[in-house]
Write an enzyme that holds these catalytic residues in place. Structure first.
Site, PDB file in Angstrom:
ATOM      1  N   LYS A   1      94.884  55.440  36.228  1.00 38.82           N
ATOM      2  CA  LYS A   1      94.868  56.703  36.982  1.00 38.82           C
ATOM      3  C   LYS A   1      93.666  56.766  37.912  1.00 38.82           C
ATOM      4  O   LYS A   1      93.629  57.568  38.829  1.00 38.82           O
ATOM      5  CB  LYS A   1      94.854  57.878  36.009  1.00 38.82           C
ATOM      6  CG  LYS A   1      93.797  57.754  34.926  1.00 38.82           C
ATOM      7  CD  LYS A   1      94.247  58.418  33.647  1.00 38.82           C
ATOM      8  CE  LYS A   1      93.394  57.979  32.466  1.00 38.82           C
ATOM      9  NZ  LYS A   1      93.968  58.284  31.178  1.00 38.82           N
TER      10      LYS A   1
ATOM     11  N   LYS B   1      83.553  50.369  34.569  1.00 35.12           N
ATOM     12  CA  LYS B   1      83.260  51.756  34.987  1.00 35.12           C
ATOM     13  C   LYS B   1      81.873  51.867  35.590  1.00 35.12           C
ATOM     14  O   LYS B   1      81.648  52.673  36.484  1.00 35.12           O
ATOM     15  CB  LYS B   1      83.415  52.723  33.809  1.00 35.12           C
ATOM     16  CG  LYS B   1      84.868  52.996  33.484  1.00 35.12           C
ATOM     17  CD  LYS B   1      85.054  54.346  32.803  1.00 35.12           C
ATOM     18  CE  LYS B   1      86.524  54.648  32.620  1.00 35.12           C
ATOM     19  NZ  LYS B   1      86.803  55.791  31.779  1.00 35.12           N
TER      20      LYS B   1
ATOM     21  N   LYS C   1      95.522  46.436  35.559  1.00 41.37           N
ATOM     22  CA  LYS C   1      96.301  47.415  34.780  1.00 41.37           C
ATOM     23  C   LYS C   1      96.574  48.667  35.609  1.00 41.37           C
ATOM     24  O   LYS C   1      95.795  48.993  36.522  1.00 41.37           O
ATOM     25  CB  LYS C   1      95.588  47.758  33.469  1.00 41.37           C
ATOM     26  CG  LYS C   1      94.456  48.729  33.605  1.00 41.37           C
ATOM     27  CD  LYS C   1      94.057  49.344  32.249  1.00 41.37           C
ATOM     28  CE  LYS C   1      92.918  50.320  32.479  1.00 41.37           C
ATOM     29  NZ  LYS C   1      92.430  51.031  31.343  1.00 41.37           N
TER      30      LYS C   1
HETATM   31  P1  TYM Z   1      92.759  56.223  27.873  1.00 40.82           P
HETATM   32  O1  TYM Z   1      92.738  57.714  27.927  1.00 40.82           O
HETATM   33  O2  TYM Z   1      92.199  55.460  29.015  1.00 40.82           O
HETATM   34  O3  TYM Z   1      94.230  55.707  27.645  1.00 40.82           O
HETATM   35  C1  TYM Z   1      95.034  56.271  26.622  1.00 40.82           C
HETATM   36  C2  TYM Z   1      95.937  55.235  26.010  1.00 40.82           C
HETATM   37  O4  TYM Z   1      96.799  54.665  27.003  1.00 40.82           O
HETATM   38  C3  TYM Z   1      96.706  53.252  26.970  1.00 40.82           C
HETATM   39  N1  TYM Z   1      96.853  52.739  28.337  1.00 40.82           N
HETATM   40  C4  TYM Z   1      97.758  51.814  28.694  1.00 40.82           C
HETATM   41  N2  TYM Z   1      98.712  51.159  28.008  1.00 40.82           N
HETATM   42  C5  TYM Z   1      99.496  50.290  28.682  1.00 40.82           C
HETATM   43  N3  TYM Z   1      99.364  50.035  29.999  1.00 40.82           N
HETATM   44  C6  TYM Z   1      98.421  50.663  30.747  1.00 40.82           C
HETATM   45  N4  TYM Z   1      98.314  50.419  32.044  1.00 40.82           N
HETATM   46  C7  TYM Z   1      97.564  51.606  30.105  1.00 40.82           C
HETATM   47  N5  TYM Z   1      96.551  52.409  30.521  1.00 40.82           N
HETATM   48  C8  TYM Z   1      96.126  53.087  29.432  1.00 40.82           C
HETATM   49  C9  TYM Z   1      95.318  52.976  26.412  1.00 40.82           C
HETATM   50  O5  TYM Z   1      95.226  51.695  25.845  1.00 40.82           O
HETATM   51  C10 TYM Z   1      95.160  54.064  25.385  1.00 40.82           C
HETATM   52  O6  TYM Z   1      95.740  53.696  24.165  1.00 40.82           O
HETATM   53  N6  TYM Z   1      88.969  55.456  24.737  1.00 40.82           N
HETATM   54  C11 TYM Z   1      90.353  55.827  24.845  1.00 40.82           C
HETATM   55  C12 TYM Z   1      90.663  57.185  24.259  1.00 40.82           C
HETATM   56  C13 TYM Z   1      90.176  57.357  22.872  1.00 40.82           C
HETATM   57  C14 TYM Z   1      90.749  56.782  21.712  1.00 40.82           C
HETATM   58  C15 TYM Z   1      89.956  57.248  20.630  1.00 40.82           C
HETATM   59  C16 TYM Z   1      91.831  55.928  21.501  1.00 40.82           C
HETATM   60  C17 TYM Z   1      89.117  58.128  22.507  1.00 40.82           C
HETATM   61  N7  TYM Z   1      88.981  58.050  21.122  1.00 40.82           N
HETATM   62  C18 TYM Z   1      90.234  56.861  19.317  1.00 40.82           C
HETATM   63  C19 TYM Z   1      92.110  55.544  20.176  1.00 40.82           C
HETATM   64  C20 TYM Z   1      91.317  56.012  19.101  1.00 40.82           C
HETATM   65  C21 TYM Z   1      90.750  55.840  26.309  1.00 40.82           C
HETATM   66  O7  TYM Z   1      89.930  56.018  27.183  1.00 40.82           O
HETATM   67  O8  TYM Z   1      92.075  55.730  26.512  1.00 40.82           O
END
Ligand code: TYM
Length: 337
Positions: free
Chosen positions: A206, A121, A203
């Site tokens: 978005k 990022k 991956k």
């Molecule tokens: P975020 O918002 O980027 O993504 C949310 C969840 O989706 C999963 N994910 C994917 N899984 C499979 N293939 C993909 N291409 C893919 N893209 C995203 C991510 O692994 C995630 O589980 N930091 C986290 C949000 C967060 C969080 C937390 C998660 C904040 N606090 C506490 C767990 C526990 C994030 O940015 O995910």
């Protein structure tokens, strides 16, 4: 004869969150969200829309507000049930920011520097490498540790953050005695890393500028079909898992995760058929998966009063639970409560 009466086993606690970007992708759904829904009956679940995390990149205020509410409605439409689970908006529960500060002081600069998401990022937003982007994992650790979560359902890309959370918890517990539960990651076997449809070595994200690289849960059926038809494949023209076939491997993974079929079953089904047929079939399977979610979402998003009632009710409970952990941690550090 007396029958032994067993006390009911305490359910394990689950915590997870997703950022409210304007586009919740098929990757988010298959990698995380769908598992949240499935886990609700067997676990004590707490979920959040991670809106505090989202301002590590610049947000337009009007859009941001809209995205938060839409993400809340969409997760409900996917099957999060506030009768079974606690589901709140992160910024409504102030304990998250407060514990994050404390945990920052138990997290090393070197640890944060090694986070691949930070490296990616900060390269992408070179004009805004802010301190929040750097300390983001301490906030994520606070989210999880506040609820003494046993398990955290996430996609594979969040594994490194979860490992850091474990290290922070261990370190704090080592200094002050048991304060936090050390959580385990819960990563699905299928769908943990859905890849970009345009560059299947990366991956599905978005934030990809090429809109054909990702599929959003709220994309129109014709858009979904178009994106799958344009998906990058290879020149072999055989639907099977193989080396150098990242595009097809990814499509088989997506097909498997939305239909429940194994890779072998999919290979057998498409024996002798071309990639065109296969891509159409994957697109159709995805459209069928998201159709009921979209229908439900369209009803929910117009009922703002219902949504507000749900997120306020959940935030109140989340605050009560998390305040206990925060007070415990503060007491151990030596604060006057
Ligand atoms: P975020 O918002 O980027 O993504 C949310 C969840 O989706 C999963 N994910 C994917 N899984 C499979 N293939 C993909 N291409 C893919 N893209 C995203 C991510 O692994 C995630 O589980 N930091 C986290 C949000 C967060 C969080 C937390 C998660 C904040 N606090 C506490 C767990 C526990 C994030 O940015 O995910």
């Amino acid at each position: 004869m007396s029958e032994e009466i067993k006390a009911p086993e305490k359910k394990k606690r689950i915590f997870s969150a997703i950022q409210p970007s304007g586009t919740i992708t098929l990757g988010n759904y298959v990698g995380a969200l769908r598992n949240w829904v499935r886990l609700q009956d067997d676990y004590d679940c707490i979920f959040a829309v991670a809106d505090l995390h989202a301002i590590t990149v610049r947000q337009d205020p009007k859009e941001f507000k809209k995205n938060i509410l839409e993400a809340y409605a969409l997760f409900l439409a996917c099957g999060i049930d506030t009768e079974k689970s606690i589901f709140f908006i992160q910024s409504h529960v102030h304990t998250h920011a407060e514990l994050a500060w404390l945990l920052n002081c138990y997290t090393q600069f070197g640890e944060l520097s090694r986070m691949t998401q930070f490296k990616d990022k900060s390269a992408k937003h070179a004009d805004n490498v802010n301190a929040g982007l750097f300390t983001y994992p301490s906030l994520m650790a606070a989210d999880i540790l506040l609820y003494q979560a046993d398990l955290v359902p996430i996609g594979a890309d969040q594994k490194q953050h979860l490992e850091l959370t474990r290290n922070i918890a261990d370190r704090f517990n080592g200094i002050y005695g048991k304060t936090f539960t050390v959580p385990d990651a819960y990563i699905p076997e299928v769908g943990a890393r859905i890849k970009s449809l345009q560059d299947p070595t990366k991956k599905m994200s978005k934030s990809d500028e090429n809109v054909n690289a990702w599929v959003a849960i709220l994309d129109k059926p014709e858009t979904i079909m178009k994106k799958f038809k344009r998906a990058v494949t290879d020149s072999e023209a055989r639907v099977c898992v193989g080396e150098g076939k990242d595009g097809i491997n990814n499509l088989i993974g997506i097909m498997g995760s939305v239909t429940g079929k194994t890779a072998d079953e999919i290979t057998a089904e498409f024996e002798g058929k071309g990639y065109g047929d296969f891509k159409t079939a994957v697109g159709e399977a995805v459209v069928e998966t998201v159709r009921p979610i979209q229908d439900k979402y369209n009803k929910l998003i117009s009922d703002k009063a219902y949504l507000e009632e749900q997120y306020r009710k959940s935030a109140e409970i989340a605050l009560r639970i998390s305040q206990r952990t925060l007070d415990k941690a503060k007491k151990k550090i030596g604060y006057i409560l």
